[in-house]
Each structure stands twice: as C-alpha cells, then as structure tokens.
Motif scaffolding. Structure first.
Motif, mmCIF file in Angstrom:
data_model
loop_
_atom_site.group_PDB
_atom_site.id
_atom_site.type_symbol
_atom_site.label_atom_id
_atom_site.label_comp_id
_atom_site.label_asym_id
_atom_site.label_seq_id
_atom_site.Cartn_x
_atom_site.Cartn_y
_atom_site.Cartn_z
ATOM 1 N N TYR A 1 41.093 -8.713 17.136
ATOM 2 C CA TYR A 1 41.045 -8.036 18.436
ATOM 3 C C TYR A 1 40.024 -6.917 18.435
ATOM 4 C CZ TYR A 1 45.319 -9.721 20.804
ATOM 5 O OH TYR A 1 46.264 -10.464 21.465
ATOM 6 N N ASN B 1 40.804 -0.695 25.031
ATOM 7 C CA ASN B 1 41.540 0.328 25.780
ATOM 8 C C ASN B 1 41.786 1.566 24.930
ATOM 9 O OD1 ASN B 1 42.175 -1.089 28.402
ATOM 10 N ND2 ASN B 1 42.948 -2.576 26.917
ATOM 11 N N MET C 1 33.858 -10.361 32.295
ATOM 12 C CA MET C 1 34.935 -9.741 31.518
ATOM 13 C C MET C 1 34.479 -9.469 30.092
ATOM 14 S SD MET C 1 38.248 -11.954 32.669
ATOM 15 C CE MET C 1 37.535 -13.433 31.936
ATOM 16 N N GLN D 1 34.883 -9.219 26.159
ATOM 17 C CA GLN D 1 35.695 -9.989 25.205
ATOM 18 C C GLN D 1 36.641 -9.072 24.433
ATOM 19 O OE1 GLN D 1 33.414 -12.142 22.261
ATOM 20 N NE2 GLN D 1 35.151 -13.441 21.695
ATOM 21 N N LEU D 2 37.883 -9.486 24.275
ATOM 22 C CA LEU D 2 38.869 -8.704 23.517
ATOM 23 C C LEU D 2 39.232 -9.364 22.194
ATOM 24 C CD1 LEU D 2 41.571 -7.479 26.082
ATOM 25 C CD2 LEU D 2 39.566 -6.268 25.254
ATOM 26 N N LYS D 3 39.187 -10.698 22.154
ATOM 27 C CA LYS D 3 39.711 -11.393 20.979
ATOM 28 C C LYS D 3 38.704 -12.401 20.439
ATOM 29 C CE LYS D 3 43.300 -13.153 23.245
ATOM 30 N NZ LYS D 3 43.000 -12.628 24.566
#
Lengths: 453, 453
Positions: B83, B87, B1, B3-5
C-alpha cells in the motif's frame, strides 16, 4: 500452482453502480405514508435523508456514476479479491467450483463500508454535519463511524444496550474512528427516556435504537439519519461487489450457475446478486439463492405485505416479506440477520420467483463455518456462515444429481470480533431455535389492517 | 485516481526465501551449550526441532526453495498488497512517500503464518504428529493452530494464563482451528506443576510457558517444539515479506530510503528488512530502523551478550542484545514486544551498525496508531503502532531537514482483537512506563558469569 485468487487492478474498479429498478420484471408497489395511505414523496423524507440520497432512492436510471471522492475511499480496500475455495471444494468432494468475494478485507471487516462511505459523502455534499444511526451487533455502526471520520462528519451511533455490553470490541472500534457510541435506550431522546422510565434496565432492541436515531437526526437540522440496509440506495451502493465479481469471473472465463448470499435486511446479498438478476431477467439461466435463519424466516415463512420498517412504526409502510414489525427474533449470534422485514427490491424479486429463499438453523451454519475455517483459513462472520451452509447444501445436491455446478457467493465479512459465538458452538452451548407457527401468526396480526401490496 | 495498492499476481510470488547468513558483514558468534560452553551441534537440538528445520537454522545457502505445499498455503493470502499511505502522508504534511506491506490480510491477521505454515510443513514431512508451542498475546499460537490444521498435525498451545483469561478471543480462534489451548502454568508438565504447587493462582509468564511447551514436546517422540520468532529459520521464512515488497516497489520504479518495522523477537522486522540489508551490505545507501518499546528497550539499552532465550534457562546461550533472561517487562499492550532478548541475526546487524534501533513509549505509539486508523481506515496491532510511531518520527525529521524521503514499513498485523488497548488509550488509562536504570542492571547481573560473544 492452481490459481486461488483473481485481483482487479485499481484502474479496473467499476465507475458506476447498477440500479436494478431499471430492469425489474414487473412494477413494484410504492412505499406508503402510514397516515394518508398515499405513496410517500421526496418531501416526506427530507427531514430524515439528504435530498441527493432521496433522489437515488427513487431514480430508475440504470447506471449511477460513483463520485471520485467515493472511489478514492473505496480504493483503500477495493477491488476486493475474488477467491476460489479449492480446499473447501476438496473437503466437500462434490462436482462444484466455489468462488467467493472476500469483503472481509475492508477496515471494519465487512461489506458495510461500501454504502457507509457513499452515504457519508452524499450527506457531506448536501451540507450535513452529523449523521445518526443505530446498530445491533455493530458491523454497520463501525462502518459508518469510519466513513464519517473520512469525510469530516460527526457520527452518533445508538447501539442496542445488550450488544453494547456484550460486544465491547465493536464500540471500541467506533470510538477509535472518532464516533460517539451511545447505549440505547438513552436519555438523549424522548423515545429513549420513555423506555427507561418504564424499565431502567431495558436491554434495548433494534427497533428502539432506530427510533432514537431518527428522532435524534430529525431534531437537528444539520443532522440526518443513515440506514445500513433495506433501502434502494443502500442496495445500489452494494452492487459494486457483484459488478467486480462479474469482471473477475469474466477474466477467467467463468459464469456461475448459482449465486448465493445471506440475507438479513438484504444489502450484502443484493450487492452480489443484482447484476446477475439483470442477466436472469434478460433470459439467462441462473439460480439466485438467499440464505436466512430459521429463527427469523422472513422470506420462507412470512407473507408479502405492507409493514413498517421499524418496531416503533416511524418509517413509511414498505411492501416486503415480513414477520410483523413487532416480531422479536431469538437471540442468535448472527445479529445482522435478526430483522423482521426484507429489502423491498429483494422481496419483489422473491415474489416474482427470480430469487429463491432458504432457511438454515444456526447450528448447521456454525458447523459449516468451522469446516470452512479449517479448510480455507478464514473465520467467517456468523451471518456469512448462513451463505456457507447454503453452499454446502448446493454441493450436496450437485453430488446427488451428478451435475457440475459453478457457485459464487458473498463472503460478507470475517468473524474475528464474533468469536464468542464459535466458542459457544464448539463447547456445545448453541441453541437450536424451533419457531412455533403461533408466534409468527401473533406478530402478523399487528399488520392485518394495513393495505395489501 | 492516484494509485494506492500494488498487487503481485499469484504467479509472481517469490519461490525462494532469502538467507542473510550468506551475506553477513562479519562472522556471527555461535549459540553455546550452557553446560559445556561449546557451540551447540545439530544433535543437541534434535529432541526439540525436526532435523530439516535444524539444517535450515545453520545453512549458509543464500536462497532456499519454498516447497510447493507451503506455496500453496501461502496463496490463501499471499502475495499481500503493498500500500501507499497517501492519506497518512497528507496528514503528516511532510516531504515523504510511505509504503507498507499489509500482512493483516492473513486469516489470523498477522505475519506469523509465514513461518507457522512452513514449520508445520517441515515437521509433517519429518514424520512428526504433534507440535507444542507457547503464546503470550496469542498471535503466534493462533497462526500455528491454523497451520497445524492445514497439514493435519495436532497442536498444543501453552498460553500465559493472564492472557488466556484477559484475551479470550485468541484462544477461541485457536479452538476454531482445532488446537488444544492450555492456560499456563498447567498440570500437564513438571515445570507447570512446580509453579502451581508454589502459587495455585500464578498468572504465568512467557518464560514459564516456553518451559512447559519444550518439556511437553521433548517428552513425546512424535512431538516437536515450535518457536514463532528469534531463530534463524523463522527469520528466513519471513523474508517472503521483503522479497515481495522489493518486486512490488520495482514495478512502480521506487527504492526506499528507509525501511522500518517493530521488533520484539524480530521476525516481522527481519521479514521486511533482510532483503534490503543484503543491498546495504553490498553498498546501497539505505537506513534500516527497528522500533522497540521504551518499557522493553533490548537493543537501545541492553548489552550485546550471551544469554538464555527463555526465563527458565532451557535454551542454548544465544549471542544477542538482552535485558537479562529474568527481566520482566511492564505489562504494555504490545504483548509481542515484551521479550528480553532479540534475534541473534538482528542483534549482530545492530552491533555492526547496519541496523539502527529506536525506542518509543506506548502512549506515543497509540497516538500514532489512532491517527493512522482515522486516516487510513485500518486499525493496527499495538506492536505495529511502534513502527507507525517510527514512521511519524522519520517524517518529522524529513520535514525539518527539508529532505524528501521514501519509507517502507511492515504493517505486521491488525488490531481488531486488541481493541481493549485502544479503549484504554482513548479513555486516558494508558500508563507511560519509565524504566529505571537499576531495574535493567539488576536483571543483567544474572548473565554476568556467561561467556562474552
């Protein structure tokens, strides 16, 4: 500085949901087909839900893999922080530690997207193009709107007309996420037309909205219906909350004595408590407490019986605590708790005395919620204030007994779109609802003829 | 996955605020007393602010310790997550990385409590018992209400009557935190009475509300006035945002090419950019971009001049970009950007070409904001949508130039209490404001006689 929050790294997010059906202390009664009185099979449900979710509804596998596409969306707000409410502890001046999961950090502000995102994903994977649902106060409708947008599904939300008009912010949220929000009763369904023919000014009800959403979904083979609580697969998706909490509490070497949450249909409460129910079933000494409103006292005053999940009698008969499918709860501000029934899984666990239920009046809950907001900063959803009232009660008991207690509860959502309720409370306009026993008895007569679970 | 944060541990929260006055590229002009034309001294300000904050306003120390009591309150929502908007990046299809600080996780939903909590603390420490302030849309008033409750101070908020009536949720938020929210003009002050005598139905204005709040504070020796933007000490407190962002980006080995934010009085923008301005002043190649509304184009169309901070001419003369203190911006939904002036620190940096300003029309900003909400989930405050519009513009430029760019911006707050603005946009009811040059020239004539900085 004393620690207030425990974060999990994104890499530590649970990769599986926990299925309590693998660990139930005794067998549950099955849902029944209202016509035949026989257990419903997958084919009965196929026009309403996609087969992959129907399979999840009935599986007894203990661990269900969370698809990568769902995890990716979860990461927009998950893992959610676990907080210690140190300021509230000081205020209560009791020998307690209070931990809570902050589910208000999600974009719509509640725990609802945990299942909305999963349901949108599974419907998309099954080839469905549109979802139809109902919403009362709007927490569920807004979560599903966001989830559908994320997976490229159309979304139609039948919103109880009274709420549609009184709480415009929730429908604006749904529109912002691209959903079609329709006041119910509407002219889009036969069920809606029939009601409007009798009463063009009908304010609607959750029961009517469910009927419209199911009719709308069943009439279109590319569409399915989506429900935000009560069902097994919904509770399954919510277990991400409790699984994260367990990891976070382990990190700081804490195990709770009491796990609490508010319960309407049961999804946020199940989310935090089911992983702990597993421990309890396997011998752990832990109290698990559900808080419901005195105006809709499903578990504390209703019988365990077979009943319809909706007012219009379109669902299978579910074995659950119920006040009767035509019971109309008083218009309390905690719209998410105004439900006549309760998730069958939770109902079974209450009957087996694994879970304890308590009821709280809305004035008591707002009083707790205002104290909370002034100590902790965060303004809670009216539903969540019921959990806080239960926390206050537990703290008082701990003080009386001189016993130390560690509590964990689900702070299921913020109240920034529900401030009118706080205004009513602070200006002394909130009503205390005393529910006469006759009213419950009257509603229960409607289900006397159903089989007994 | 992916990383977003990026989180920081509570133990990693910055322990000092950064003071840009230690690193300004050239000396700033001082604020002037409007009567004498001489620089104002601490004694001139003593009836309005407590002396400990006046000292912070003028100090040139580079690092200011954050008091333990303030840090303790910060930890209720800080460090805020950084963040990556993956997207939104995919949607823009440009060679950019977009990072943002999520300041919407604070209890009132914006960056405002960063200074509210500090100001309440310093006033309390100085022996003050009550704070008085004004608020337009209500972000600032609600943040100060919460902060006063946390430190046991009384709080009175003069809220522009038009907003008081149109946006009841913000005043309900203030009440929930125990503040006294008064529609302005009111009968509590001479300034208010005078306006009401002329026009009992006056909708009020930010200028009138400031006058009332200052008068109310000055008349009571146990009270002081509190301002949510513009001043040096306010910008100082907000640098916690940029300092955290620097630590978080370092953790993942990233340094931004462009730092962006929306600017009304300048506090959230200063918060994210000033630590990077320091790097730039010391030779770093980095673009720093402020986004303002075309309907209130202070930095892009106003002169750099001495002017009053308020319409009622009660403040010292401040050296800043201004449209004239009696300029009345069009009623755009981004209430926090409807200010005729700009923080003197930021104005000086724009004049020195360290910071670049760009203006965006509100339709363009809501269009960006809706795209954002549908890609990232979170619904932004109307002010924040200006920063997002600037991000979109930078991404388009990067695409045209075929150049990779790393952006960092301040997602200064959520829009859950501003949904009426989204409703207006989505139903095609938003107005595009073309501001005639004559209107600016007219307003500027009011300041022609002031000294030049």
């Amino acid at each position: 500085m004393e620690q207030l929050k425990v974060f999990l790294d994104e890499s530590e997010i649970p990769r599986q949901w926990y299925n309590i059906l693998a660990d139930m202390p005794s067998p549950m009664s099955p849902p029944l087909h209202p016509g035949t009185g026989q257990p419903v099979g997958p084919d009965d449900l196929a026009p309403v839900f996609p087969m992959n979710l129907i399979e999840q509804e009935v599986t007894t596998e203990r661990w269900i893999d969370i698809p990568g596409e769902v995890l990716e969306k979860y990461l927009l707000w998950r893992p959610t922080p676990l907080y210690r409410a140190r300021n509230f502890e000081k205020l209560l001046d009791a020998p307690v530690q209070i931990y809570y999961k902050n589910e208000g950090v999600s974009p719509p502000g509640s725990h609802k997207p945990n299942t909305a995102v999963a349901q949108a994903y599974y419907n998309k994977a099954f080839g469905i193009e549109r979802l139809s649902t109902e919403t009362g106060a709007g927490q569920w409708g807004s979560a599903l709107s966001m989830a559908c947008q994320m997976f490229g599904l159309e979304c139609r939300v039948f919103m109880v007309r009274g709420s549609y008009e009184q709480n415009p912010y929730r429908r604006m949220m749904m529109m912002t996420w691209g959903a079609n929000c329709v006041p119910s009763p509407s002219n889009l369904t036969e069920a809606g037309k029939k009601i409007l023919a009798d009463d063009p000014d009908s304010p609607g009800s959750l029961g009517i909205a469910i009927s419209e959403a199911i009719e709308d979904a069943v009439a279109d083979e590319k569409a399915r219906y989506s429900l935000g609580s009560v069902l097994n697969h919904v509770l399954l998706h919510q277990t991400i909350v409790g699984l994260e909490a367990q990891k976070q509490l382990e990190q700081i070497g804490v195990y709770p004595d009491v796990v609490l949450g508010c319960a309407g249909g049961g999804s946020n409460f199940a989310g935090i408590c089911l992983p702990y129910v597993r421990d309890k079933v396997h011998g752990k000494d832990i109290a698990i407490v559900a808080a419901e409103p005195t105006s809709c006292p499903t578990m504390t005053r209703g019988p365990f019986a077979y009943d319809f999940g909706d007012t219009a009698m379109t669902t299978p008969l579910l074995p659950m605590y119920t006040l009767g499918h035509d019971f109309v709860p008083a218009p309390i501000h905690a719209g998410g708790l105004r439900y006549h029934g309760m998730a069958p899984i939770l109902s079974h666990l209450v009957k087996e005395e694994v879970i304890e239920a308590r009821a709280f009046d809305q004035i008591e809950t707002f009083s707790a919620g205002v104290q909370w907001a002034r100590a902790e900063g965060f303004i809670s959803a009216p539903e969540t204030n019921h959990a806080i009232a239960a926390v206050v009660q537990e703290a008082q008991r701990a003080k009386e007994e001189g016993k130390e207690k560690v509590m964990l509860f689900n702070w299921s959502g913020h109240g920034l779109v529900d401030l009118a309720a706080y205004d009513a409370f602070l200006s002394g306009k909130l009503t205390q609802y005393e529910l006469p026993e006759e009213e419950i008895q009257r509603a229960l007569r409607a289900i006397e003829k159903f089989p007994k679970p």
